[in-house]
Design a protein around this motif. Structure first.
Motif, PDB file in Angstrom:
ATOM      1  N   TRP A 170      -6.440   2.350  -4.664  1.00 57.13           N
ATOM      2  CA  TRP A 170      -7.143   3.348  -3.801  1.00 57.13           C
ATOM      3  C   TRP A 170      -6.472   4.470  -3.594  1.00 57.13           C
ATOM      4  O   TRP A 170      -6.367   5.652  -3.441  1.00 57.13           O
ATOM      5  CB  TRP A 170      -8.112   3.209  -2.568  1.00 57.13           C
ATOM      6  CG  TRP A 170      -7.104   2.409  -1.613  1.00 57.13           C
ATOM      7  CD1 TRP A 170      -6.964   0.962  -1.527  1.00 57.13           C
ATOM      8  CD2 TRP A 170      -6.184   2.781  -0.582  1.00 57.13           C
ATOM      9  NE1 TRP A 170      -6.350   0.507  -0.625  1.00 57.13           N
ATOM     10  CE2 TRP A 170      -5.717   1.649  -0.049  1.00 57.13           C
ATOM     11  CE3 TRP A 170      -5.849   4.149  -0.019  1.00 57.13           C
ATOM     12  CZ2 TRP A 170      -4.951   1.535   0.963  1.00 57.13           C
ATOM     13  CZ3 TRP A 170      -5.073   4.290   0.774  1.00 57.13           C
ATOM     14  CH2 TRP A 170      -4.632   2.921   1.601  1.00 57.13           C
ATOM     15  N   ALA A 171      -4.889   4.524  -3.962  1.00 58.09           N
ATOM     16  CA  ALA A 171      -4.004   4.990  -3.509  1.00 58.09           C
ATOM     17  C   ALA A 171      -3.148   5.843  -4.695  1.00 58.09           C
ATOM     18  O   ALA A 171      -2.402   6.500  -4.873  1.00 58.09           O
ATOM     19  CB  ALA A 171      -2.686   4.563  -2.455  1.00 58.09           C
ATOM     20  N   ILE A 172      -3.569   5.146  -5.840  1.00 58.20           N
ATOM     21  CA  ILE A 172      -3.080   5.506  -7.201  1.00 58.20           C
ATOM     22  C   ILE A 172      -3.545   6.726  -7.789  1.00 58.20           C
ATOM     23  O   ILE A 172      -4.663   6.793  -8.082  1.00 58.20           O
ATOM     24  CB  ILE A 172      -2.994   4.397  -8.239  1.00 58.20           C
ATOM     25  CG1 ILE A 172      -2.160   3.279  -7.715  1.00 58.20           C
ATOM     26  CG2 ILE A 172      -2.344   4.980  -9.586  1.00 58.20           C
ATOM     27  CD1 ILE A 172      -2.527   1.842  -8.742  1.00 58.20           C
ATOM     28  N   GLY A 211       3.775   1.677  -4.396  1.00 52.97           N
ATOM     29  CA  GLY A 211       3.357   2.739  -5.396  1.00 52.97           C
ATOM     30  C   GLY A 211       1.946   3.224  -4.686  1.00 52.97           C
ATOM     31  O   GLY A 211       1.236   2.336  -4.426  1.00 52.97           O
ATOM     32  N   GLY A 212       1.660   4.206  -5.378  1.00 56.14           N
ATOM     33  CA  GLY A 212       0.355   5.044  -4.867  1.00 56.14           C
ATOM     34  C   GLY A 212       0.522   6.322  -4.241  1.00 56.14           C
ATOM     35  O   GLY A 212       1.036   6.325  -2.886  1.00 56.14           O
ATOM     36  N   SER A 213       0.716   7.350  -5.127  1.00 59.68           N
ATOM     37  CA  SER A 213       0.721   8.621  -4.533  1.00 59.68           C
ATOM     38  C   SER A 213       2.050   8.982  -3.674  1.00 59.68           C
ATOM     39  O   SER A 213       2.077   9.618  -2.586  1.00 59.68           O
ATOM     40  CB  SER A 213      -0.405   9.077  -3.504  1.00 59.68           C
ATOM     41  OG  SER A 213      -1.595   9.064  -4.438  1.00 59.68           O
ATOM     42  N   ALA A 231      10.239   2.412  -4.735  1.00 57.35           N
ATOM     43  CA  ALA A 231       8.769   3.072  -4.978  1.00 57.35           C
ATOM     44  C   ALA A 231       8.538   2.988  -6.529  1.00 57.35           C
ATOM     45  O   ALA A 231       9.613   3.133  -7.245  1.00 57.35           O
ATOM     46  CB  ALA A 231       8.903   4.516  -4.459  1.00 57.35           C
ATOM     47  N   LEU A 232       7.298   2.690  -6.963  1.00 56.76           N
ATOM     48  CA  LEU A 232       6.855   2.784  -8.168  1.00 56.76           C
ATOM     49  C   LEU A 232       6.125   4.344  -8.243  1.00 56.76           C
ATOM     50  O   LEU A 232       5.129   4.166  -7.491  1.00 56.76           O
ATOM     51  CB  LEU A 232       6.044   1.767  -8.868  1.00 56.76           C
ATOM     52  CG  LEU A 232       5.928   1.636 -10.221  1.00 56.76           C
ATOM     53  CD1 LEU A 232       6.791   1.628 -11.028  1.00 56.76           C
ATOM     54  CD2 LEU A 232       4.970   0.281 -10.403  1.00 56.76           C
ATOM     55  N   VAL A 233       6.767   5.012  -8.882  1.00 56.02           N
ATOM     56  CA  VAL A 233       6.198   6.557  -8.719  1.00 56.02           C
ATOM     57  C   VAL A 233       5.432   7.019 -10.094  1.00 56.02           C
ATOM     58  O   VAL A 233       6.214   7.225 -11.193  1.00 56.02           O
ATOM     59  CB  VAL A 233       7.052   7.615  -8.475  1.00 56.02           C
ATOM     60  CG1 VAL A 233       6.866   8.883  -7.964  1.00 56.02           C
ATOM     61  CG2 VAL A 233       8.385   7.037  -7.298  1.00 56.02           C
TER      62      VAL A 233
HETATM   63  P1  PGA Z   1       0.948   7.699  -8.485  1.00 55.20           P
HETATM   64  O1  PGA Z   1       0.926   6.494  -9.527  1.00 55.20           O
HETATM   65  O2  PGA Z   1       2.357   7.926  -8.041  1.00 55.20           O
HETATM   66  O3  PGA Z   1       0.526   8.728  -9.449  1.00 55.20           O
HETATM   67  O4  PGA Z   1      -0.029   7.508  -7.605  1.00 55.20           O
HETATM   68  C1  PGA Z   1       1.859   5.236  -9.070  1.00 55.20           C
HETATM   69  C2  PGA Z   1       1.394   4.263 -10.075  1.00 55.20           C
HETATM   70  O5  PGA Z   1       0.401   4.008 -10.685  1.00 55.20           O
HETATM   71  O6  PGA Z   1       2.310   3.361 -10.709  1.00 55.20           O
END
Ligand code: PGA
Length: 251
Positions: A170-172, A211-213, A231-233
């Protein structure tokens, strides 16, 4: 001490020109750091050009997915050996978009993970709950199932080589970030699961990315949590200034 890993997941975005321009700008702006590792994961077709620009630098290269077979008649697919061959050190596995749109299961992720490790790639294993799962109170259960399923059969020596990314679905790409407290709660749970699987010593060394926004203005707070190791960005990794600001927050 765990070294932060800040990785950019470019997804199916960018062109050849913007890809190379972005990493050249990152190379200009970023100094190597003792406590932060940086990597970018471009679309597969740009791995060659981006890899060439990054060669010999402190910025790593990763794939966004791979097939589990070493080679064969799998039209459109890319193997672990091919990622290695083109210069990748990392591969993202089980991203929620792969799970959602390409029906990847924990068993698929587990199979790919073992193959990735066998060729010396560092897998970034993604887990995360949907909004519905969070709202129904099953986050902990979903995460436990994904972690146990994705990491099944690994010994501590292999466990020590992986990176985990907690990415609430829900945050991606939604602009809704988990609060630092919400994220830390799940990261601490994941650390506990890793302890059960690999023992306390190994679990303490495994990086767990959020990760997620993730954006420059929320990165410090998230990265300040005890169990958030990078972080996975997605979106914010597509502009050099924004990505560099997130890396600066980690430093
Ligand atoms: P987002 O994506 O930073 O655009 O939310 C993160 C991801 O899907 O790894």
């Amino acid at each position: 001490m765990r070294k932060y890993l800040i990785a950019g997941n470019w997804k199916m975005k960018m062109t050849r020109d913007t890809s190379v321009a972005l990493v050249n700008k990152l190379l200009d702006e970023l100094e190597p750091s003792e406590n932060v590792e940086v990597a970018v994961c471009p679309p597969a077709v740009y791995l060659h050009d981006v890899g060439a620009a990054l060669r010999g630098s402190h910025i790593g290269l990763g794939g966004q997915n791979m097939h589990a077979a070493p080679e064969g008649a799998f039209t459109g697919e890319i193997s672990s050996g091919m990622l290695k061959d083109i210069g990748c050190q990392y591969v993202i596995l089980g991203h929620s978009e792969r799970r959602q749109y390409f029906v990847e299961t924990d068993a698929d992720v587990n199979e790919k993970l073992k193959v990735a490790l066998s060729v010396g790639l560092i897998p970034i294993v993604c887990v995360g709950e949907t909004l519905e799962q969070r709202e129904s109170g099953s986050t902990a259960e979903v995460i436990a199932e994904q972690i146990r399923g994705s990491l099944s059969g690994l010994d501590a020596a292999d466990g020590a080589k992986i990176v985990v990314a907690y990415e609430p679905v829900w945050a991606i790409g939604t602009g809704k970030t988990a609060t630092p407290e919400q994220a830390e709660e799940v990261h601490a749970q994941i650390r506990g699961l890793l302890r059960e699987l690999f023992g306390a010593e190994t679990a303490a060394t495994i990086r767990i990315q959020y990760g997620g926004s993730v954006k420059p203005d929320n990165a410090s707070e998230l990265l300040g949590q005890p169990n958030i190791d990078g972080a996975l960005v997605g979106g914010a990794s597509l502009k050099a200034d924004g990505f560099a600001a997130i890396i600066a927050a980690a430093k």
